[in-house]
Design a protein around this motif. Structure first.
Motif, PDB file in Angstrom:
ATOM      1  N   ALA A 144      -0.016  -4.754  22.166  1.00 33.55           N
ATOM      2  CA  ALA A 144      -0.270  -6.177  22.031  1.00 33.55           C
ATOM      3  C   ALA A 144      -1.266  -6.625  23.089  1.00 33.55           C
ATOM      4  O   ALA A 144      -1.338  -6.048  24.166  1.00 33.55           O
ATOM      5  CB  ALA A 144       1.044  -6.952  22.194  1.00 33.55           C
ATOM      6  N   ASP A 145      -2.034  -7.637  22.754  1.00 38.45           N
ATOM      7  CA  ASP A 145      -2.949  -8.237  23.720  1.00 38.45           C
ATOM      8  C   ASP A 145      -2.207  -9.393  24.367  1.00 38.45           C
ATOM      9  O   ASP A 145      -2.054 -10.455  23.769  1.00 38.45           O
ATOM     10  CB  ASP A 145      -4.219  -8.726  23.033  1.00 38.45           C
ATOM     11  CG  ASP A 145      -5.231  -9.281  24.010  1.00 38.45           C
ATOM     12  OD1 ASP A 145      -5.038  -9.096  25.236  1.00 38.45           O
ATOM     13  OD2 ASP A 145      -6.208  -9.898  23.572  1.00 38.45           O
ATOM     14  N   CYS A 146      -1.729  -9.187  25.556  1.00 39.24           N
ATOM     15  CA  CYS A 146      -0.874 -10.179  26.217  1.00 39.24           C
ATOM     16  C   CYS A 146      -1.575 -10.816  27.423  1.00 39.24           C
ATOM     17  O   CYS A 146      -0.905 -11.308  28.320  1.00 39.24           O
ATOM     18  CB  CYS A 146       0.432  -9.519  26.660  1.00 39.24           C
ATOM     19  SG  CYS A 146       1.335  -8.802  25.278  1.00 39.24           S
ATOM     20  N   THR A 147      -2.878 -10.776  27.454  1.00 39.21           N
ATOM     21  CA  THR A 147      -3.601 -11.402  28.568  1.00 39.21           C
ATOM     22  C   THR A 147      -3.448 -12.896  28.479  1.00 39.21           C
ATOM     23  O   THR A 147      -3.430 -13.473  27.389  1.00 39.21           O
ATOM     24  CB  THR A 147      -5.094 -11.017  28.552  1.00 39.21           C
ATOM     25  OG1 THR A 147      -5.638 -11.389  27.282  1.00 39.21           O
ATOM     26  CG2 THR A 147      -5.271  -9.528  28.766  1.00 39.21           C
ATOM     27  N   ALA A 148      -3.331 -13.530  29.628  1.00 40.25           N
ATOM     28  CA  ALA A 148      -3.199 -14.996  29.681  1.00 40.25           C
ATOM     29  C   ALA A 148      -4.508 -15.639  29.256  1.00 40.25           C
ATOM     30  O   ALA A 148      -5.568 -15.245  29.688  1.00 40.25           O
ATOM     31  CB  ALA A 148      -2.812 -15.436  31.084  1.00 40.25           C
ATOM     32  N   SER A 149      -4.409 -16.638  28.405  1.00 43.12           N
ATOM     33  CA  SER A 149      -5.621 -17.313  27.927  1.00 43.12           C
ATOM     34  C   SER A 149      -5.953 -18.505  28.772  1.00 43.12           C
ATOM     35  O   SER A 149      -5.180 -19.192  29.270  1.00 43.12           O
ATOM     36  CB  SER A 149      -5.426 -17.788  26.498  1.00 43.12           C
ATOM     37  OG  SER A 149      -5.154 -16.701  25.680  1.00 43.12           O
ATOM     38  N   CYS A 159       3.077  -5.059  25.844  1.00 39.44           N
ATOM     39  CA  CYS A 159       2.060  -5.571  26.770  1.00 39.44           C
ATOM     40  C   CYS A 159       1.795  -4.632  27.940  1.00 39.44           C
ATOM     41  O   CYS A 159       0.858  -4.844  28.699  1.00 39.44           O
ATOM     42  CB  CYS A 159       2.486  -6.930  27.326  1.00 39.44           C
ATOM     43  SG  CYS A 159       2.687  -8.190  26.064  1.00 39.44           S
ATOM     44  N   ASP A 176       7.270  -1.809  26.588  1.00 41.06           N
ATOM     45  CA  ASP A 176       6.859  -3.182  26.313  1.00 41.06           C
ATOM     46  C   ASP A 176       5.460  -3.142  25.704  1.00 41.06           C
ATOM     47  O   ASP A 176       4.569  -2.491  26.239  1.00 41.06           O
ATOM     48  CB  ASP A 176       6.847  -3.960  27.629  1.00 41.06           C
ATOM     49  CG  ASP A 176       6.503  -5.422  27.451  1.00 41.06           C
ATOM     50  OD1 ASP A 176       5.750  -5.754  26.509  1.00 41.06           O
ATOM     51  OD2 ASP A 176       6.956  -6.229  28.261  1.00 41.06           O
ATOM     52  N   ARG A 195       3.911   0.087  19.705  1.00 40.49           N
ATOM     53  CA  ARG A 195       3.205  -1.172  19.489  1.00 40.49           C
ATOM     54  C   ARG A 195       2.288  -1.465  20.670  1.00 40.49           C
ATOM     55  O   ARG A 195       2.620  -1.206  21.810  1.00 40.49           O
ATOM     56  CB  ARG A 195       4.196  -2.317  19.325  1.00 40.49           C
ATOM     57  CG  ARG A 195       4.950  -2.262  18.016  1.00 40.49           C
ATOM     58  CD  ARG A 195       5.915  -3.409  17.843  1.00 40.49           C
ATOM     59  NE  ARG A 195       5.385  -4.659  18.324  1.00 40.49           N
ATOM     60  CZ  ARG A 195       6.087  -5.574  18.988  1.00 40.49           C
ATOM     61  NH1 ARG A 195       7.347  -5.369  19.232  1.00 40.49           N
ATOM     62  NH2 ARG A 195       5.549  -6.693  19.385  1.00 40.49           N
ATOM     63  N   ARG A 202       0.921  -1.319  28.308  1.00 46.76           N
ATOM     64  CA  ARG A 202      -0.232  -0.419  28.253  1.00 46.76           C
ATOM     65  C   ARG A 202      -0.118   0.759  29.221  1.00 46.76           C
ATOM     66  O   ARG A 202      -0.961   0.928  30.095  1.00 46.76           O
ATOM     67  CB  ARG A 202      -1.532  -1.165  28.509  1.00 46.76           C
ATOM     68  CG  ARG A 202      -1.822  -2.306  27.586  1.00 46.76           C
ATOM     69  CD  ARG A 202      -2.327  -1.775  26.243  1.00 46.76           C
ATOM     70  NE  ARG A 202      -2.621  -2.864  25.348  1.00 46.76           N
ATOM     71  CZ  ARG A 202      -3.841  -3.165  24.921  1.00 46.76           C
ATOM     72  NH1 ARG A 202      -4.866  -2.468  25.305  1.00 46.76           N
ATOM     73  NH2 ARG A 202      -4.000  -4.155  24.088  1.00 46.76           N
TER      74      ARG A 202
END
Length: 94
Positions: free
Chosen positions: A89-94, A72, A70, A87, A74
């Motif tokens: 991705a920066d999947c941190t909650a905003s 996200c 996935d 891949r 890492r």
């Protein structure tokens, strides 16, 4: 009558080599593998599993049981994942 299979007891574990990655950043080693459980109750279940260890020799520690592919997840440092062609991705909650 259906035969019950104890959870986690699959005899025919297969590692798919084309989805295996291994590398080192600093003094820590990382590996990500696609594992296939061919005789699981759900048939051919895959699990992207991540491992790490501190020294060139010794035991690998499982750091992620499923989902290592996935973007996200890492399972390794971003630079190493990019080198592997995975891949990030920066999947941190905003």
């Amino acid at each position: 009558m259906r035969k019950e299979i104890p959870p986690g007891h699959y005899r025919r574990l297969v590692v798919e080599k084309r989805n295996a990655h291994y590398g080192r950043v600093g003094g820590r080693y990382y590996a990500v593998l696609a594992l296939w459980y061919r005789d699981s109750p759900t048939k051919n279940t895959d699990a992207g599993t991540a491992f790490t260890r501190q020294a060139p020799k010794g035991r690998w520690k499982v750091t992620m049981v499923d989902g290592a592919y996935d973007p996200c997840a890492r399972p390794a440092p971003a630079a190493l994942m990019r080198a592997w062609g995975m891949r990030v991705a920066d999947c941190t909650a905003s």
